[in-house]
Design a protein around this motif. Structure first.
Motif: not given
Length: 152
Positions: A37-40, A85-90
């Motif tokens: 999912q993240w790669s796609f 990405l910001e939301q996930h990586l926070s």
């Protein structure tokens, strides 16, 4: 690899991680799906516009009016996926399983293409911190050093 030929770097990375079962590989089917999912996501939502930034800078056009226009449009189109990405990586140190994985290898390389546009990273500090973590790894530094020493 034993007659298997792959041309896409993300597919190669996912294949090698699964084949060799190293720490960067998915631990189970759910992680496998998340890594894909993240790669796609990176390939479909980030790569095209990130490459526009990278190529504009590498071609020496970043300080021209035309180059600035290309970069600004690309950066505007990257705001939404960078916010994802910001939301996930926070809330997570890494993309999957809260450990460095092949998903981070694939996505960090795509995100790197936009790295020259610092306002995008200033607006997304968790993305910047994550990319810094990915790029501070000894393996990344060794790869980058080898890449820099290659003939043009």
């Amino acid at each position: 690899d034993d007659g298997m030929v792959l041309y896409e770097s993300m597919a190669i990375n996912l294949y090698l991680a699964r084949k060799h079962g190293t720490a960067v590989a998915p631990a189970d089917l759910a992680e496998d799906a998340q890594m894909m999912q993240w790669s796609f996501f990176a390939a479909t939502e980030i790569e095209t516009n990130a490459l526009k930034i990278s190529s504009t800078v590498s071609e020496g056009l970043a300080n021209t009016d035309a180059g600035q226009a290309v970069i600004e449009v690309a950066a505007r189109l990257l705001r939404r996926p960078f916010k994802v990405l910001e939301q996930h990586l926070s809330e997570n140190e890494y993309l999957v399983g809260n450990r460095f994985s092949v998903a981070d290898i694939n996505v960090a390389e795509v995100v790197r293409y936009a790295q020259a546009h610092t306002p995008l990273f200033e607006a997304n500090p968790a993305v910047k911190a994550w990319l810094d973590r990915c790029q501070s790894r000894a393996a990344f530094k060794a790869m980058w050093s080898a890449r820099d020493s290659e003939a043009a």
